[in-house]
Design an enzyme around this catalytic site. Structure first.
Site, short mmCIF file in Angstrom:
data_model
loop_
_atom_site.label_atom_id
_atom_site.label_comp_id
_atom_site.label_asym_id
_atom_site.label_seq_id
_atom_site.Cartn_x
_atom_site.Cartn_y
_atom_site.Cartn_z
N ASP A 116 34.85 33.17 38.11
CA ASP A 116 33.46 33.50 37.76
C ASP A 116 33.20 32.80 36.44
OD1 ASP A 116 31.02 34.62 37.09
OD2 ASP A 116 31.60 36.67 37.62
N ASP A 124 36.06 36.93 6.21
CA ASP A 124 34.83 36.17 5.95
C ASP A 124 34.59 35.07 7.00
OD1 ASP A 124 36.96 34.73 5.12
OD2 ASP A 124 36.01 33.93 3.30
N ARG A 145 34.83 37.02 45.63
CA ARG A 145 33.40 37.15 45.31
C ARG A 145 32.79 35.75 45.42
NH1 ARG A 145 33.72 39.73 40.96
NH2 ARG A 145 33.51 38.22 39.28
N HIS A 157 30.42 47.04 42.87
CA HIS A 157 29.34 46.60 41.98
C HIS A 157 28.08 46.30 42.79
CE1 HIS A 157 29.97 42.34 43.07
NE2 HIS A 157 31.26 42.54 42.89
N HIS A 198 22.78 38.51 31.92
CA HIS A 198 22.21 39.71 32.55
C HIS A 198 20.84 39.85 31.90
CE1 HIS A 198 26.36 41.57 33.72
NE2 HIS A 198 26.12 40.41 34.30
N GLU A 205 25.67 38.12 44.57
CA GLU A 205 27.10 38.05 44.31
C GLU A 205 27.91 39.16 44.98
OE1 GLU A 205 28.23 39.16 40.23
OE2 GLU A 205 26.12 39.05 39.70
N HIS A 224 36.47 42.60 35.44
CA HIS A 224 36.21 41.89 34.18
C HIS A 224 37.50 41.28 33.60
CE1 HIS A 224 32.24 44.27 33.47
NE2 HIS A 224 32.12 43.34 34.40
N HIS A 272 21.63 40.58 39.73
CA HIS A 272 20.95 40.91 38.47
C HIS A 272 20.04 39.76 38.11
CE1 HIS A 272 23.77 38.18 36.41
NE2 HIS A 272 24.73 38.74 37.13
N ASP A 330 25.31 31.49 36.44
CA ASP A 330 26.32 32.53 36.67
C ASP A 330 26.82 32.32 38.09
OD1 ASP A 330 27.86 34.77 36.80
OD2 ASP A 330 26.22 36.22 36.55
N TYR A 365 37.16 43.62 47.31
CA TYR A 365 38.34 43.74 46.45
C TYR A 365 39.27 44.73 47.15
CZ TYR A 365 34.55 41.88 43.71
OH TYR A 365 33.48 41.13 43.31
N GLU A 417 29.13 33.92 44.29
CA GLU A 417 27.93 34.21 43.49
C GLU A 417 27.11 32.94 43.27
OE1 GLU A 417 28.77 35.57 39.47
OE2 GLU A 417 26.74 36.36 39.29
N1 GLY Z 1 29.57 36.92 35.18
C1 GLY Z 1 28.98 38.20 35.08
C2 GLY Z 1 28.37 38.61 36.33
O1 GLY Z 1 28.65 38.04 37.37
O2 GLY Z 1 27.54 39.45 36.36
MN MN Z 2 26.52 37.83 37.88
MN MN Z 3 29.33 36.05 37.45
#
Ligand code: GLY
Ligand code: MN
Ligand code: MN
Length: 438
Positions: A262, A46, A407, A352, A363, A386, A245, A356, A273, A390, A409
């Site tokens: 990130d 609960d 990365r 990737h 997103h 971004e 991830h 976005h 982001d 890798y 971003e």
């Molecule tokens: N943090 C998620 C992305 O970079 O899309």
């Molecule tokens: Mn992102």
């Molecule tokens: Mn991100």
């Protein structure tokens, strides 16, 4: 004004009215838009997760309430909510009553949610089109579809049901894609909180610290500003940066490693982001620097390419070309750029997309293609940029580059005057980052 809760600052009526009016102006004549609150989600038995409002409902009402429906028509709006009760208040604190709901949302017509099911038939009757996000809740889908069907069958009695059911993505999500100046200001605020958090973490990081300790610093800074993390933070030391991830954040950092972080703030469901990659110790090693500068060059070029009329695919290609030149130049890739592009074998190092939309969802909503073609950027869109690399730990890779993940971003507003990098104050050059560490 009632206590609006931790993640729900007030949205000015002017802003809400403007959004609703824009939505109404785009609706078919004789149509109805129904937008529901998000369900509460159980964490265990609960115990519930912290409530997260439906972004569409919040965008149009500014209401944090957990049970409600907005019924919007081209020339009117009614919101149905479940008002608080003394018993509920004992457990969960004050809930807006009907008057307070009107005050927060700027919608004068507020009704008790208990009236909704009985009113639904009247609301739908005579409408040619119904905007409704089908497919999320089968009980609700059945209620709405069976009510519409009943009305169509009762045509002899003068009733009529909607001939078409339109997903709100086609209207509302296109509106959400173009940010208002009020939203951009809020995004700048979350960007400033994110900047502070990144700076604190970069300067605090030391060999022997846990990734979880860096995450704790992020949370402290976000909470200090009454914000939360925009998504589960990634604090990935060493080879874990290559796990896209990675959110376990449970390992201890070593001196010669980089950290890919990130992590960003959200407040009032307005998101940032941001990713930065920095050394655990005081300096980047030479190979780390070489790889970092390739990603930085790609990211800067991709930001510059984010202009009115450009496309997400075009920006991706700009970044990809620079990343591939770098991979060849550093001897990491044995194939030519052309071969990698033709066979898509670059996905071994960059798997990737480069960006976005971002806004009320990290997103964010809004289509990426129109008639199967990448849609051109317009002023007021905000997207992430971004790129990353890798590098796996395989034998064919020069040893000093193995297991490095980088990365970078940022969040970029498309404007008539070119790209506006909303998160540009977060340190990004090698000099800026190393300066923070000393
Ligand atoms: N943090 C998620 C992305 O970079 O899309
Ligand atoms: Mn992102
Ligand atoms: Mn991100």
């Amino acid at each position: 004004m009632p206590d609006m809760g931790r993640f729900s600052p007030e949205i000015p009526h002017e802003e809400l009215n403007r959004r609703r009016a824009a939505c109404q102006a785009g609706m078919e004549p004789d149509s109805l838009l129904l937008v529901f609150t998000a369900p509460r989600r159980i964490m265990s038995n609960d115990v519930h997760y912290r409530y997260r409002q439906d972004s569409d409902f919040y965008y149009l009402t500014g209401l944090p309430v957990e049970e409600g429906v907005l019924a919007l028509m081209p020339d009117s709006a009614t919101v149905f909510v479940k008002p608080g009760s003394p018993e509920k208040e004992t457990w969960e604190g004050p809930q807006p009553n009907l008057d307070e709901t009107a005050e927060i949302s700027g919608i004068p017509s507020v009704k008790d949610l208990s009236e909704f099911d009985g009113t639904l038939e009247n609301l739908i009757n005579g409408k040619q089109a119904l905007y409704y996000a089908y497919g999320l809740d089968s009980v609700r889908d059945h209620l709405i579809l069976s009510t519409s069907q009943r009305l169509i069958l009762r045509g002899r009695a003068g009733a009529s049901g909607p001939g078409s059911i339109i997903h709100p993505a086609l209207l509302l999500h296109e509106l959400r894609l173009i940010k208002t100046s009020w939203e951009i200001e809020r995004m700048k605020e979350t960007a400033a909180i994110t900047d502070e958090a990144h700076r604190e973490v970069i300067s605090a990081a030391r060999p022997g610290m846990g990734e979880y300790e860096l995450e704790a610093i992020l949370h402290r800074v976000f909470s200090k500003h009454n914000a939360s993390e925009a998504y589960p933070s990634i604090v990935a030391g060493g080879r874990r940066a290559c796990i896209l991830h990675y959110i376990k954040n449970d390992e201890v950092l070593k001196d010669d490693e980089l950290v890919l972080m990130d992590a960003a703030a959200a407040r009032g469901y307005i998101h940032s982001d941001v990713t930065r990659t920095f050394p655990v110790g005081n300096h980047f090693s030479e190979p780390q620097k070489e790889l970092y500068n390739v990603v930085l060059q790609a990211q800067r070029a991709a930001v510059e390419a984010s202009v009115v009329g450009a496309t997400m695919d075009g920006v991706h290609e700009r970044a990809l070309n620079i990343l591939l030149d770098g991979l060849v130049g550093l001897g990491i890739a044995k194939e030519s750029k052309e071969q990698m592009l033709e066979q898509k074998s670059y996905r071994r190092f960059y798997m990737h997309r480069t960006g976005h939309w971002i806004g009320y969802d990290v997103h964010d909503v809004g289509s990426y293609y129109q008639k199967s073609q990448p849609r051109p950027f317009e002023p007021g869109m905000v997207c992430t940029v971004e790129p990353g690399l890798y590098i796996p730990g395989d034998d064919d890779i020069p040893e000093h580059f193995r297991n490095i993940g980088i990365r970078i971003e940022d969040d970029v507003e498309i404007t008539e005057n070119g790209p506006l990098n909303l998160t540009q104050s977060v340190p990004v050059s090698i000099e800026q980052i190393e300066e923070l560490k000393c």
